[in-house]
Write a protein that holds these residues in place. Structure first.
Motif, PDB file in Angstrom:
ATOM      1  N   SER A  93      70.197  36.371  -3.838  1.00 29.16           N
ATOM      2  CA  SER A  93      70.703  35.103  -4.128  1.00 29.16           C
ATOM      3  C   SER A  93      70.327  33.723  -5.189  1.00 29.16           C
ATOM      4  O   SER A  93      69.230  33.819  -6.232  1.00 29.16           O
ATOM      5  CB  SER A  93      70.575  34.219  -2.652  1.00 29.16           C
ATOM      6  OG  SER A  93      68.999  34.016  -2.974  1.00 29.16           O
ATOM      7  N   GLN A 138      71.832  40.229   1.116  1.00 29.31           N
ATOM      8  CA  GLN A 138      73.193  40.043   1.468  1.00 29.31           C
ATOM      9  C   GLN A 138      73.247  38.145   2.775  1.00 29.31           C
ATOM     10  O   GLN A 138      73.502  37.497   1.930  1.00 29.31           O
ATOM     11  CB  GLN A 138      74.220  40.039   2.072  1.00 29.31           C
ATOM     12  CG  GLN A 138      74.946  41.501   1.606  1.00 29.31           C
ATOM     13  CD  GLN A 138      76.126  42.816   2.271  1.00 29.31           C
ATOM     14  OE1 GLN A 138      75.755  43.110   3.664  1.00 29.31           O
ATOM     15  NE2 GLN A 138      76.810  42.126   2.214  1.00 29.31           N
ATOM     16  N   LEU A 142      73.557  34.319   2.189  1.00 30.41           N
ATOM     17  CA  LEU A 142      73.649  33.403   3.526  1.00 30.41           C
ATOM     18  C   LEU A 142      72.907  31.813   3.442  1.00 30.41           C
ATOM     19  O   LEU A 142      73.009  31.483   3.597  1.00 30.41           O
ATOM     20  CB  LEU A 142      73.949  34.054   4.661  1.00 30.41           C
ATOM     21  CG  LEU A 142      73.415  33.581   6.098  1.00 30.41           C
ATOM     22  CD1 LEU A 142      75.372  33.213   5.864  1.00 30.41           C
ATOM     23  CD2 LEU A 142      73.826  34.375   7.230  1.00 30.41           C
ATOM     24  N   MET A 160      77.543  28.044   9.237  1.00 21.21           N
ATOM     25  CA  MET A 160      77.955  29.429   9.376  1.00 21.21           C
ATOM     26  C   MET A 160      79.444  29.383   8.992  1.00 21.21           C
ATOM     27  O   MET A 160      80.032  30.044   7.934  1.00 21.21           O
ATOM     28  CB  MET A 160      77.542  29.723  10.359  1.00 21.21           C
ATOM     29  CG  MET A 160      76.324  30.558  10.480  1.00 21.21           C
ATOM     30  SD  MET A 160      76.004  31.210   9.744  1.00 21.21           S
ATOM     31  CE  MET A 160      75.906  32.744   9.416  1.00 21.21           C
ATOM     32  N   LEU A 163      79.961  28.205   5.098  1.00 26.23           N
ATOM     33  CA  LEU A 163      79.974  28.949   4.160  1.00 26.23           C
ATOM     34  C   LEU A 163      81.454  30.830   4.763  1.00 26.23           C
ATOM     35  O   LEU A 163      81.514  31.019   3.251  1.00 26.23           O
ATOM     36  CB  LEU A 163      78.847  30.197   4.852  1.00 26.23           C
ATOM     37  CG  LEU A 163      77.579  29.500   3.948  1.00 26.23           C
ATOM     38  CD1 LEU A 163      76.130  29.112   4.768  1.00 26.23           C
ATOM     39  CD2 LEU A 163      77.339  28.177   2.685  1.00 26.23           C
ATOM     40  N   THR A 167      83.085  31.713   0.818  1.00 26.37           N
ATOM     41  CA  THR A 167      83.035  32.747   0.890  1.00 26.37           C
ATOM     42  C   THR A 167      84.059  34.005   0.671  1.00 26.37           C
ATOM     43  O   THR A 167      84.394  34.676   0.165  1.00 26.37           O
ATOM     44  CB  THR A 167      81.724  33.518   1.021  1.00 26.37           C
ATOM     45  OG1 THR A 167      81.501  34.273   0.639  1.00 26.37           O
ATOM     46  CG2 THR A 167      82.196  34.148   2.541  1.00 26.37           C
TER      47      THR A 167
END
Length: 253
Positions: A93, A138, A142, A160, A163, A167
């Motif tokens: 990330s 992954q 996040l 959440m 995001l 995405t």
């Protein structure tokens, strides 16, 4: 650490255990250098070179100079291989934003980082999404995105959702750009020539009385020039962030 050390709960799929290093290594055989990470790296090399359709257990085995059945001692199925390929394909990330950067700068950086990955490895867009993120890299992505929202008044559930919204936009834009590029190549047209040609064709087909709004767009010349995909991406991302900013202001009030 083994799967037995993990708290009790739903059974963890073998591929996920492998991604987290929880699986016991199989006994050493005639090919001690063959293991799950080596297989996944080879599969990613194949996908990078020839696309996802070229990835098969037999093609990966050939890449490694091994027998196809030897791969199944380490990775149980093609679906498991795809899950591990996505984890490796995304890579680590993005680094946390600088302390002086606010949530908007952080999410902008996060979105552009995912955008860069999908432009570099469009085969990732062809892997079916079968569930929420669960592999280490992954979940790292996040985590990085959630940290951008640490100093906002949004509830955790809305963070959440933010995001997921971003995405989803990144993936949709990358899919559209990739498919347009593939279509232009198949038609023998340069990508920057496609939009002007499209505008000319539409202009020959439509009746201004039936399509007045579209006719005004044509008359403005907007369809007569090529669009920079990165400009389009930045425009859409800014509009999404504008909406998130409005939500943050409401929650703060």
């Amino acid at each position: 650490m083994t799967a037995k050390d993990v708290d009790s709960g739903p059974a963890i799929p073998p591929a996920v255990e492998s991604a987290w290093g929880l699986r016991e290594r199989p006994p050493r055989g005639p090919r001690p250098g063959l293991n799950a990470p080596a297989i996944v790296e080879a599969a990613v090399r194949v996908a990078d070179a020839d696309g996802l359709a070229a990835v098969s257990m037999s093609r990966v085995a050939k890449e490694l100079g091994a027998a196809t059945m030897a791969l199944y001692r380490h990775i149980a199925s093609k679906d498991d291989l795809l899950l591990l390929m996505v984890d490796l394909g995304y890579g680590p990330s993005p680094e946390p934003a600088a302390p002086e950067h606010d949530w908007r700068a952080g999410l902008t950086r996060w979105a552009w980082a995912e955008h860069a990955v999908l432009r570099r490895r469009p085969w990732l867009l062809h892997v079916p999404i079968t569930g929420p993120p669960i592999t280490p890299r992954q979940l790292g992505w996040l985590e990085a995105g959630l940290r951008c929202l640490d100093d906002t008044p949004l509830p955790e559930g809305e963070k959440m959702s933010v995001l997921l919204l971003i995405t989803g936009y990144v993936r949709n834009e990358a899919t559209l750009t990739n498919q347009i590029a593939e279509g232009s190549r198949a038609a023998g047209v340069e990508p920057d020539e496609m939009m002007p040609a499209y505008g000319q064709m539409v202009g020959r087909l439509i009746d201004p009385a039936r399509f007045p709004a579209l006719h005004r767009v044509l008359r403005s010349g907007a369809l007569g020039q090529s669009d920079d995909p990165e400009d389009e991406f930045a425009f859409g991302l800014d509009r999404i962030l504008d909406g998130i900013e409005a939500l943050i202001r409401r929650r703060a009030a």
